[in-house]
Design a protein around this motif. Structure first.
Motif, short mmCIF file in Angstrom:
data_model
loop_
_atom_site.label_atom_id
_atom_site.label_comp_id
_atom_site.label_asym_id
_atom_site.label_seq_id
_atom_site.Cartn_x
_atom_site.Cartn_y
_atom_site.Cartn_z
N ARG A 1 15.97 3.02 -4.42
CA ARG A 1 16.65 1.72 -3.94
C ARG A 1 18.18 1.57 -4.47
N LYS A 2 18.35 1.86 -5.73
CA LYS A 2 19.64 1.59 -6.27
C LYS A 2 20.63 2.77 -5.63
N ASN A 3 20.32 3.95 -5.44
CA ASN A 3 21.21 5.10 -4.83
C ASN A 3 21.13 5.14 -3.47
N GLU A 4 20.33 4.40 -2.89
CA GLU A 4 20.22 4.73 -1.22
C GLU A 4 19.40 6.16 -0.81
N TRP A 5 18.74 6.63 -1.97
CA TRP A 5 18.12 7.86 -1.68
C TRP A 5 16.79 7.57 -0.87
N ARG A 6 15.96 8.52 -0.41
CA ARG A 6 14.81 8.59 0.59
C ARG A 6 13.71 9.08 -0.71
N VAL A 7 12.55 8.44 -0.79
CA VAL A 7 11.58 8.81 -1.36
C VAL A 7 10.62 9.65 -0.68
N VAL A 8 10.19 10.43 -1.00
CA VAL A 8 9.29 11.65 -0.37
C VAL A 8 8.11 11.85 -1.31
N SER A 9 7.26 10.70 -1.20
CA SER A 9 6.05 10.75 -2.07
C SER A 9 4.58 11.12 -1.44
N ASP A 10 3.85 11.58 -2.09
CA ASP A 10 2.34 11.83 -1.43
C ASP A 10 1.46 11.04 -1.53
N THR A 11 1.79 9.71 -2.12
CA THR A 11 1.11 8.47 -2.38
C THR A 11 1.59 7.44 -1.59
N SER A 12 0.66 6.50 -0.89
CA SER A 12 1.46 5.38 -0.06
C SER A 12 1.69 4.20 -0.84
N TYR A 13 2.04 3.17 -0.44
CA TYR A 13 2.23 1.79 -1.35
C TYR A 13 2.60 0.87 -0.02
N GLU A 14 2.91 -0.45 -0.27
CA GLU A 14 2.96 -1.43 0.76
C GLU A 14 4.36 -1.08 1.37
N GLY A 15 4.52 -1.02 2.61
CA GLY A 15 5.62 -0.57 3.57
C GLY A 15 6.04 0.51 3.46
N TYR A 16 5.13 1.57 2.67
CA TYR A 16 5.66 2.81 2.62
C TYR A 16 4.49 4.06 2.95
N GLU A 17 4.29 4.20 4.38
CA GLU A 17 3.31 5.12 4.70
C GLU A 17 3.48 6.20 5.66
N ASP A 18 4.71 6.21 6.47
CA ASP A 18 5.04 7.38 7.20
C ASP A 18 5.06 8.76 6.64
N ILE A 19 5.76 8.77 5.29
CA ILE A 19 5.99 10.11 4.77
C ILE A 19 4.72 10.51 4.13
N PRO A 20 3.84 9.63 3.41
CA PRO A 20 2.49 9.86 2.86
C PRO A 20 1.75 10.54 4.03
N ARG A 21 1.75 9.80 5.26
CA ARG A 21 1.05 10.31 6.46
C ARG A 21 1.36 11.88 6.67
N ASP A 22 2.75 12.11 6.69
CA ASP A 22 3.34 13.32 7.00
C ASP A 22 2.71 14.43 6.08
N VAL A 23 3.01 13.96 4.78
CA VAL A 23 2.37 14.91 3.68
C VAL A 23 0.77 15.10 3.99
#
Length: 401
Positions: free
Chosen positions: A181-203
């Motif tokens: 959030r601070k640096n405007e980077w993109r999180v590529v995580s293998d776990t989901s949380y509220e509002g963050y599902e597209d990338i964990p789904r792809d993993v």
């Protein structure tokens, strides 16, 4: 401990889930990955262990060896790269990037200022770092206090910038999100949380490659044991097999450390839940304190049993696979890779547990060995010999076979 999941169903794969993860998308991901230079060509080995099957009182025991997937040494090589590719395609639609070209580094000049970040226990971060290096973007990896120096060095070797924190895995996930959030980077995580599902789904969708290769063998299994963690691997494989096999799907059993029992607790609560223990475990890749809510949407209706094991059981399973036998190939399997075998041994040692899960002399069981010695020093300490020694014994066994 073992618990039956009252919500598990033997029926056709629901359209509501198919709209999120499907065999079609998994196969597309597999096709993209097939040309990534960091993956070994072809399917990973599926080894039959007849001596161990006889010892456990079952008909067949087969182990899918993901240590041979790539030089990265684990199944994570299937998840992070495909998630990174799909993220870039969504972020830069006007560029009309081609997936194979991304993994071949053809657009690195256009992506030099693009930064991805993730928390990791080791293998996911290593795979993401390798994928980012291939693509040509920047990668930052957040490591918690219990990640070994060996694993840190393995990640840094792929050009990732390392950020160390003093907390546990779940706190590293929070720190990675804050830095993004601070640096405007993109999180590529293998776990989901509220509002963050597209990338964990792809993993998770990337892990479908393992299931696709299993299907291609034409073999049928009565039971499939899957590692726990946040639930991504189990969801990726179970959803693929469920969609293809419907009500004839195998019985799925998920195994995790007793001190990192978030999936077991989710089964009790009927919703994604947190672990009740310290989370710290020798099974580093499964030392997760909070279930991925997205993964739970797939696990709740498909996994029949959830169980926990102790660290010493995992170590014993590592040693058993490493030793091999006259008919069983010696296998290099890391701490997290053996959770399924440790769970199976626990069940077959107890007639009542075996009866509860339906394991008997006719059972044909599949295990996924998800990693090799990704931390060679830790492996040698636990097994009592180096991974190199085990690999040498494996080659000698193959020469005689």
């Amino acid at each position: 401990m073992l618990i039956a999941n009252p919500d598990a169903k033997f029926q056709a794969y629901p359209d509501t889930l198919k709209n999120i993860m499907s065999v079609e998308k998994a196969n597309e991901s597999s096709a993209w990955l097939s040309q990534w230079s960091r993956l070994n060509h072809g399917s990973t080995p599926l080894h039959s262990l007849p001596d161990l099957a006889t010892e456990l009182g079952i008909a067949d025991l087969l182990v899918k060896d993901e240590s041979k997937r790539s030089g990265l040494g684990s199944f994570k090589a299937l998840g992070a790269p495909i998630a990174l590719v799909r993220l870039i395609l969504r972020e830069f639609p006007e560029q009309r990037f081609e997936p194979h070209g991304l993994l071949a580094g053809q657009y690195r000049s256009a992506l030099a200022d693009f930064t991805v970040i993730s928390a990791t226990d080791g293998n996911h971060g290593r795979a993401l770092a390798a994928a980012a290096q291939s693509v040509g973007c920047r990668c930052v990896i957040v490591l918690h206090a219990n990640v070994s120096v060996e694993r840190e060095q393995a990640i840094a070797a792929y050009g990732a910038e390392i950020v160390r924190i003093s907390g546990n895995y779940d706190e590293s996930v929070e720190d990675a999100a804050a830095l993004a959030r601070k640096n405007e980077w993109r999180v590529v995580s293998d776990t989901s949380y509220e509002g963050y599902e597209d990338i964990p789904r792809d993993v998770m969708q990337g892990y479908g490659t393992i299931a696709a290769e299993i299907i291609e063998t034409g073999l049928a299994f009565t039971h499939v044991f899957l590692q726990g963690g946040v639930g991504g691997l189990a969801a990726g494989i179970a959803s693929y097999l469920w969609e293809l096999q419907g009500e004839r799907r195998p019985t799925f059993i998920v195994v995790e450390p007793e001190q990192a029992d978030c999936l077991y607790q989710s089964a009790i609560a009927g919703k994604a839940a947190r672990a009740t223990g310290s989370v710290d475990s020798v099974m580093a890749g499964l030392a997760c304190g909070e279930t991925s809510p997205l993964a739970w949407r797939f696990l709740q209706p498909s996994v029949d049993f959830f169980m926990t094991i102790q660290d010493h059981e995992a170590v014993n399973a590592m040693r058993r696979l490493a030793a091999g036998s006259q008919r069983d190939i010696p296998l290099e399997a890391g701490e997290s890779a053996v959770a399924g075998l440790a769970g199976l041994i626990r069940i077959t040692d107890s007639p009542s547990l075996a009866a509860e899960v339906g394991i008997d002399a006719q059972s044909r069981i599949l295990l996924i060995s998800t990693e090799g010695a990704t931390a060679p020093g830790v492996y040698a300490e636990l097994v009592g010999e180096s991974a190199m020694s085990v690999r040498a014994r494996q080659q000698a066994w193959l020469a005689k076979a």
